[in-house]
Write a protein that holds these residues in place. Structure first.
Motif, PDB file in Angstrom:
ATOM      1  N   ARG A   1       0.878  -1.162  -0.033  1.00 48.81           N
ATOM      2  CA  ARG A   1       0.146  -0.063  -0.082  1.00 48.81           C
ATOM      3  C   ARG A   1       0.794   1.169   0.022  1.00 48.81           C
ATOM      4  NH1 ARG A   1      -4.482   1.188  -1.523  1.00 48.81           N
ATOM      5  NH2 ARG A   1      -4.329   3.409  -1.933  1.00 48.81           N
ATOM      6  N   TYR A   2       1.977   1.117   0.914  1.00 48.94           N
ATOM      7  CA  TYR A   2       2.838   2.326   1.167  1.00 48.94           C
ATOM      8  C   TYR A   2       3.393   2.618  -0.386  1.00 48.94           C
ATOM      9  CZ  TYR A   2       6.332   5.786   2.574  1.00 48.94           C
ATOM     10  OH  TYR A   2       6.916   6.623   2.499  1.00 48.94           O
ATOM     11  N   ALA A   3       4.013   1.638  -1.004  1.00 53.90           N
ATOM     12  CA  ALA A   3       4.717   1.547  -2.410  1.00 53.90           C
ATOM     13  C   ALA A   3       3.627   2.411  -3.406  1.00 53.90           C
ATOM     14  CB  ALA A   3       5.251   0.403  -2.959  1.00 53.90           C
ATOM     15  N   ALA A   4       2.312   1.826  -3.272  1.00 50.57           N
ATOM     16  CA  ALA A   4       1.307   2.391  -4.374  1.00 50.57           C
ATOM     17  C   ALA A   4       0.979   3.894  -4.032  1.00 50.57           C
ATOM     18  CB  ALA A   4      -0.049   1.737  -4.382  1.00 50.57           C
ATOM     19  N   ASP A   5       0.871   4.121  -2.826  1.00 49.22           N
ATOM     20  CA  ASP A   5       0.657   5.648  -2.452  1.00 49.22           C
ATOM     21  C   ASP A   5       1.757   6.440  -2.823  1.00 49.22           C
ATOM     22  OD1 ASP A   5      -1.711   4.744  -1.489  1.00 49.22           O
ATOM     23  OD2 ASP A   5      -1.368   4.858   0.434  1.00 49.22           O
ATOM     24  N   TRP A   6       2.967   5.942  -2.761  1.00 49.35           N
ATOM     25  CA  TRP A   6       4.303   6.556  -2.904  1.00 49.35           C
ATOM     26  C   TRP A   6       4.296   7.006  -4.434  1.00 49.35           C
ATOM     27  CZ3 TRP A   6       8.980   5.822  -5.525  1.00 49.35           C
ATOM     28  CH2 TRP A   6      10.137   6.597  -4.957  1.00 49.35           C
ATOM     29  N   LEU A   7       4.077   5.896  -5.111  1.00 46.40           N
ATOM     30  CA  LEU A   7       4.300   6.085  -6.761  1.00 46.40           C
ATOM     31  C   LEU A   7       3.283   6.977  -7.235  1.00 46.40           C
ATOM     32  CD1 LEU A   7       5.054   2.388  -7.787  1.00 46.40           C
ATOM     33  CD2 LEU A   7       6.706   4.470  -8.005  1.00 46.40           C
ATOM     34  N   ALA A   8       2.053   6.863  -6.858  1.00 51.06           N
ATOM     35  CA  ALA A   8       0.917   7.800  -7.284  1.00 51.06           C
ATOM     36  C   ALA A   8       1.233   9.242  -6.585  1.00 51.06           C
ATOM     37  CB  ALA A   8      -0.391   7.375  -6.611  1.00 51.06           C
ATOM     38  N   LEU A   9       1.837   9.619  -5.745  1.00 47.88           N
ATOM     39  CA  LEU A   9       1.737  11.068  -5.162  1.00 47.88           C
ATOM     40  C   LEU A   9       3.248  11.682  -5.605  1.00 47.88           C
ATOM     41  CD1 LEU A   9      -0.098  10.439  -1.772  1.00 47.88           C
ATOM     42  CD2 LEU A   9      -0.749  11.432  -3.685  1.00 47.88           C
ATOM     43  N   LYS A  10       4.210  10.755  -5.661  1.00 49.40           N
ATOM     44  CA  LYS A  10       5.513  11.402  -6.119  1.00 49.40           C
ATOM     45  C   LYS A  10       5.594  11.717  -7.469  1.00 49.40           C
ATOM     46  CE  LYS A  10      10.011  11.431  -4.506  1.00 49.40           C
ATOM     47  NZ  LYS A  10      10.447  12.495  -3.528  1.00 49.40           N
ATOM     48  N   PRO A  11       5.923  13.244  -7.407  1.00 49.59           N
ATOM     49  CA  PRO A  11       6.060  13.615  -9.052  1.00 49.59           C
ATOM     50  C   PRO A  11       7.310  13.178  -9.429  1.00 49.59           C
ATOM     51  CG  PRO A  11       6.333  15.546  -7.372  1.00 49.59           C
ATOM     52  CD  PRO A  11       6.175  14.229  -6.722  1.00 49.59           C
ATOM     53  N   MET A  12       7.451  12.415 -10.689  1.00 43.61           N
ATOM     54  CA  MET A  12       8.610  12.063 -11.499  1.00 43.61           C
ATOM     55  C   MET A  12       8.397  11.884 -12.913  1.00 43.61           C
ATOM     56  SD  MET A  12       8.378   8.125 -10.082  1.00 43.61           S
ATOM     57  CE  MET A  12       7.876   8.331  -8.454  1.00 43.61           C
ATOM     58  N   ALA A  13       9.437  11.933 -13.448  1.00 45.27           N
ATOM     59  CA  ALA A  13       9.209  11.783 -15.173  1.00 45.27           C
ATOM     60  C   ALA A  13       8.900  10.281 -15.290  1.00 45.27           C
ATOM     61  CB  ALA A  13      10.745  11.852 -15.696  1.00 45.27           C
ATOM     62  N   ALA A  14       8.153  10.314 -16.662  1.00 45.23           N
ATOM     63  CA  ALA A  14       7.581   9.040 -16.732  1.00 45.23           C
ATOM     64  C   ALA A  14       8.357   7.645 -16.812  1.00 45.23           C
ATOM     65  CB  ALA A  14       6.822   9.085 -18.241  1.00 45.23           C
ATOM     66  N   GLY A  15       9.671   7.978 -17.522  1.00 44.49           N
ATOM     67  CA  GLY A  15      10.676   6.814 -17.407  1.00 44.49           C
ATOM     68  C   GLY A  15      11.194   6.392 -16.131  1.00 44.49           C
ATOM     69  N   THR A  16      11.158   7.509 -15.197  1.00 49.45           N
ATOM     70  CA  THR A  16      11.446   7.170 -13.822  1.00 49.45           C
ATOM     71  C   THR A  16      10.362   6.305 -13.090  1.00 49.45           C
ATOM     72  OG1 THR A  16      12.763   9.201 -13.463  1.00 49.45           O
ATOM     73  CG2 THR A  16      12.246   8.068 -11.568  1.00 49.45           C
ATOM     74  N   GLU A  17       9.264   6.772 -13.185  1.00 54.10           N
ATOM     75  CA  GLU A  17       7.942   6.190 -12.773  1.00 54.10           C
ATOM     76  C   GLU A  17       8.035   4.613 -13.298  1.00 54.10           C
ATOM     77  OE1 GLU A  17       3.179   6.670 -12.165  1.00 54.10           O
ATOM     78  OE2 GLU A  17       4.398   8.110 -13.274  1.00 54.10           O
ATOM     79  N   GLU A  18       8.175   4.567 -14.487  1.00 53.84           N
ATOM     80  CA  GLU A  18       8.114   3.048 -14.931  1.00 53.84           C
ATOM     81  C   GLU A  18       9.374   2.062 -14.432  1.00 53.84           C
ATOM     82  OE1 GLU A  18       8.318   3.191 -19.356  1.00 53.84           O
ATOM     83  OE2 GLU A  18       6.528   4.470 -19.434  1.00 53.84           O
ATOM     84  N   SER A  19      10.590   2.840 -14.283  1.00 52.84           N
ATOM     85  CA  SER A  19      11.489   1.984 -13.545  1.00 52.84           C
ATOM     86  C   SER A  19      11.042   1.776 -12.144  1.00 52.84           C
ATOM     87  CB  SER A  19      12.812   2.741 -13.751  1.00 52.84           C
ATOM     88  OG  SER A  19      13.336   2.997 -14.936  1.00 52.84           O
ATOM     89  N   TYR A  20      10.695   2.502 -11.426  1.00 54.43           N
ATOM     90  CA  TYR A  20      10.268   2.516  -9.923  1.00 54.43           C
ATOM     91  C   TYR A  20       9.212   1.561  -9.856  1.00 54.43           C
ATOM     92  CZ  TYR A  20      13.126   6.605  -8.601  1.00 54.43           C
ATOM     93  OH  TYR A  20      14.093   7.295  -7.907  1.00 54.43           O
ATOM     94  N   GLU A  21       8.287   1.442 -10.739  1.00 57.97           N
ATOM     95  CA  GLU A  21       7.261   0.606 -10.636  1.00 57.97           C
ATOM     96  C   GLU A  21       7.823  -0.876 -11.071  1.00 57.97           C
ATOM     97  OE1 GLU A  21       4.564  -2.099 -11.909  1.00 57.97           O
ATOM     98  OE2 GLU A  21       5.726  -1.334 -13.378  1.00 57.97           O
ATOM     99  N   ARG A  22       8.569  -1.092 -12.011  1.00 56.23           N
ATOM    100  CA  ARG A  22       9.062  -2.294 -12.181  1.00 56.23           C
ATOM    101  C   ARG A  22       9.917  -3.022 -11.166  1.00 56.23           C
ATOM    102  NH1 ARG A  22      12.548  -0.793 -15.965  1.00 56.23           N
ATOM    103  NH2 ARG A  22      11.033  -0.443 -17.527  1.00 56.23           N
TER     104      ARG A  22
END
Length: 91
Positions: free
Chosen positions: A28-49
């Motif tokens: 849950r924390y990871a999902a919330d953090w990814l949703a709320l943290k502003p970042m570039a699309a490529g960075t977001e994809e890497s973190y999600e992966r």
């Protein structure tokens, strides 16, 4: 210093820790953090992966307060074992 004064002081100094915060799952924390943290699309994809492939399978069912230093060390060892020398294991 009484309890109320200490709590107010901790809040002012940004050192107060909400006791209920540790009850949130890592997933849950990871999902919330990814949703709320502003970042570039490529960075977001890497973190999600990284979360999907490495962190969540190992730690996702635990609450934040249940994660130990040993858990983090094991996760790091598992990720490093997957990576050829000098390569990022998430690609």
């Amino acid at each position: 210093m009484d309890f109320a004064t200490k709590m107010e002081n901790d809040k002012r100094e940004n050192s107060h820790v909400d006791p209920s915060a540790g009850k949130v799952s890592v997933r849950r924390y990871a999902a919330d953090w990814l949703a709320l943290k502003p970042m570039a699309a490529g960075t977001e994809e890497s973190y999600e992966r990284i979360m999907r492939l490495h962190v969540l399978p190992q730690l996702g069912k635990k609450t934040i307060s249940q994660v130990t230093a040993a858990d983090v060390e094991e996760l790091g060892e598992a990720v490093r074992a997957l990576a050829p020398a000098g390569r990022c294991p998430t690609r």
